[in-house]
Design a protein around this motif. Structure first.
Motif, mmCIF file in Angstrom:
data_model
loop_
_atom_site.group_PDB
_atom_site.id
_atom_site.type_symbol
_atom_site.label_atom_id
_atom_site.label_comp_id
_atom_site.label_asym_id
_atom_site.label_seq_id
_atom_site.Cartn_x
_atom_site.Cartn_y
_atom_site.Cartn_z
ATOM 1 N N THR A 46 0.861 -1.172 0.000
ATOM 2 C CA THR A 46 0.000 0.000 0.000
ATOM 3 C C THR A 46 0.896 1.220 0.000
ATOM 4 O OG1 THR A 46 -1.707 -1.184 1.213
ATOM 5 C CG2 THR A 46 -1.801 1.212 1.270
ATOM 6 N N MET A 47 0.685 2.081 -0.980
ATOM 7 C CA MET A 47 1.465 3.309 -1.067
ATOM 8 C C MET A 47 0.755 4.409 -0.271
ATOM 9 S SD MET A 47 4.064 2.482 -2.622
ATOM 10 C CE MET A 47 4.777 1.395 -3.795
ATOM 11 N N GLY A 48 1.550 5.247 0.382
ATOM 12 C CA GLY A 48 1.008 6.202 1.342
ATOM 13 C C GLY A 48 0.237 7.373 0.784
ATOM 14 N N ASP A 49 0.684 7.961 -0.304
ATOM 15 C CA ASP A 49 0.060 9.194 -0.805
ATOM 16 C C ASP A 49 0.214 9.220 -2.320
ATOM 17 O OD1 ASP A 49 -1.066 11.718 -0.989
ATOM 18 O OD2 ASP A 49 0.723 12.774 -0.297
ATOM 19 N N VAL A 50 -0.664 8.537 -3.031
ATOM 20 C CA VAL A 50 -0.542 8.354 -4.474
ATOM 21 C C VAL A 50 -1.169 9.521 -5.225
ATOM 22 C CG1 VAL A 50 -1.203 6.903 -6.429
ATOM 23 C CG2 VAL A 50 -0.461 5.854 -4.289
ATOM 24 N N THR A 51 -0.386 10.081 -6.149
ATOM 25 C CA THR A 51 -0.887 11.070 -7.099
ATOM 26 C C THR A 51 -0.675 10.474 -8.480
ATOM 27 O OG1 THR A 51 -0.258 12.888 -5.647
ATOM 28 C CG2 THR A 51 -0.681 13.433 -7.954
ATOM 29 N N PHE A 52 -1.755 10.370 -9.252
ATOM 30 C CA PHE A 52 -1.707 9.724 -10.558
ATOM 31 C C PHE A 52 -2.640 10.460 -11.494
ATOM 32 C CE2 PHE A 52 -3.191 6.391 -13.530
ATOM 33 C CZ PHE A 52 -1.970 5.968 -14.029
ATOM 34 N N ARG A 63 -5.033 9.774 -3.771
ATOM 35 C CA ARG A 63 -5.585 9.042 -2.631
ATOM 36 C C ARG A 63 -4.459 8.648 -1.698
ATOM 37 N NH1 ARG A 63 -10.181 5.725 -5.145
ATOM 38 N NH2 ARG A 63 -11.710 7.366 -5.390
ATOM 39 N N GLN A 64 -4.834 8.412 -0.482
ATOM 40 C CA GLN A 64 -3.884 7.895 0.491
ATOM 41 C C GLN A 64 -4.140 6.421 0.706
ATOM 42 O OE1 GLN A 64 -4.041 10.295 4.000
ATOM 43 N NE2 GLN A 64 -3.072 12.023 2.995
ATOM 44 N N ALA A 65 -3.086 5.693 0.936
ATOM 45 C CA ALA A 65 -3.143 4.268 1.260
ATOM 46 C C ALA A 65 -3.864 3.457 0.183
ATOM 47 C CB ALA A 65 -3.786 4.053 2.624
ATOM 48 N N VAL A 66 -3.248 3.348 -0.992
ATOM 49 C CA VAL A 66 -3.814 2.530 -2.064
ATOM 50 C C VAL A 66 -2.790 1.482 -2.498
ATOM 51 C CG1 VAL A 66 -5.395 4.290 -2.928
ATOM 52 C CG2 VAL A 66 -3.118 4.124 -3.897
ATOM 53 N N SER A 67 -3.305 0.349 -2.949
ATOM 54 C CA SER A 67 -2.439 -0.722 -3.437
ATOM 55 C C SER A 67 -2.603 -0.917 -4.941
ATOM 56 C CB SER A 67 -2.729 -2.029 -2.701
ATOM 57 O OG SER A 67 -4.078 -2.389 -2.891
ATOM 58 N N ASP A 68 -3.567 -0.217 -5.541
ATOM 59 C CA ASP A 68 -3.758 -0.288 -6.983
ATOM 60 C C ASP A 68 -4.571 0.919 -7.446
ATOM 61 O OD1 ASP A 68 -6.212 -0.982 -5.903
ATOM 62 O OD2 ASP A 68 -6.392 -2.856 -6.988
ATOM 63 N N VAL A 69 -4.558 1.159 -8.759
ATOM 64 C CA VAL A 69 -5.336 2.249 -9.340
ATOM 65 C C VAL A 69 -6.058 1.740 -10.584
ATOM 66 C CG1 VAL A 69 -3.932 4.158 -8.471
ATOM 67 C CG2 VAL A 69 -3.357 3.130 -10.651
ATOM 68 N N PHE A 70 -7.213 2.312 -10.847
ATOM 69 C CA PHE A 70 -7.991 2.067 -12.052
ATOM 70 C C PHE A 70 -8.025 3.373 -12.823
ATOM 71 C CE2 PHE A 70 -9.374 -1.137 -9.111
ATOM 72 C CZ PHE A 70 -9.593 -2.257 -9.895
#
Length: 154
Positions: A46-52, A63-70
């Motif tokens: 789980t990544m802490g602070d994802v910007t995509f 989002r904060q605390a994500v392990s994947d993105v759609f």
């Protein structure tokens, strides 16, 4: 008059069901999963602070605390370029997706969806260690398998 109102409500309910079916059938999001690779041991992370986000577009995924993105690929171009930062301290990476687009007829009410076939995924290696294309076909019927897996050594 009662029958007219009944028919009107029945039509509204039928249209609502078709809208739900169309939304599901037209959704062709890509799925990207994060894996941490530490001394050869790989595990979901789980990544802490994802910007995509797609470069040159208005949409952003933060989002904060994500392990994947759609995310969605461009239905009008054969490639898409994305910005990814997995935490506030890391150096961002860019990821380029190259693919073929195929229009796919869903129904007269829904119209066409764009299906994608991934050809190449290229990433910078600031925080991304490596990547794998797990499933090239991105369709509305794709199962929960991640299309791309990103490996991080952090």
């Amino acid at each position: 008059m009662k029958y007219f109102i009944f028919l009107l409500l029945l039509t509204a309910v039928a249209c609502d069901d078709e809208t739900k079916v169309c939304d599901q059938a037209l959704n062709t999001d890509a799925h990207m999963r994060f894996i941490r690779d530490s001394a050869g041991v790989r595990r979901d992370t789980t990544m802490g602070d994802v910007t995509f986000f797609a470069l040159g577009m208005d949409s952003i995924y933060r989002r904060q605390a994500v392990s994947d993105v759609f995310f969605s690929l461009s239905p009008v171009a054969d490639s898409s370029l994305f910005y990814l930062r997995v935490d506030s301290l890391s150096i961002p990476d860019t990821i380029t997706f190259r693919y073929e687009r195929q229009p796919h007829f869903i129904s007269p009410g829904c119209g066409f969806a764009t299906f994608f076939s991934l050809d190449t995924v290229i990433a910078t290696h600031n925080t991304i260690q490596s990547l794998i294309i797990n499933q090239k076909a991105i369709t509305s019927t794709t199962n929960d398998t991640a299309h791309i897996t990103l490996y991080f050594g952090i």
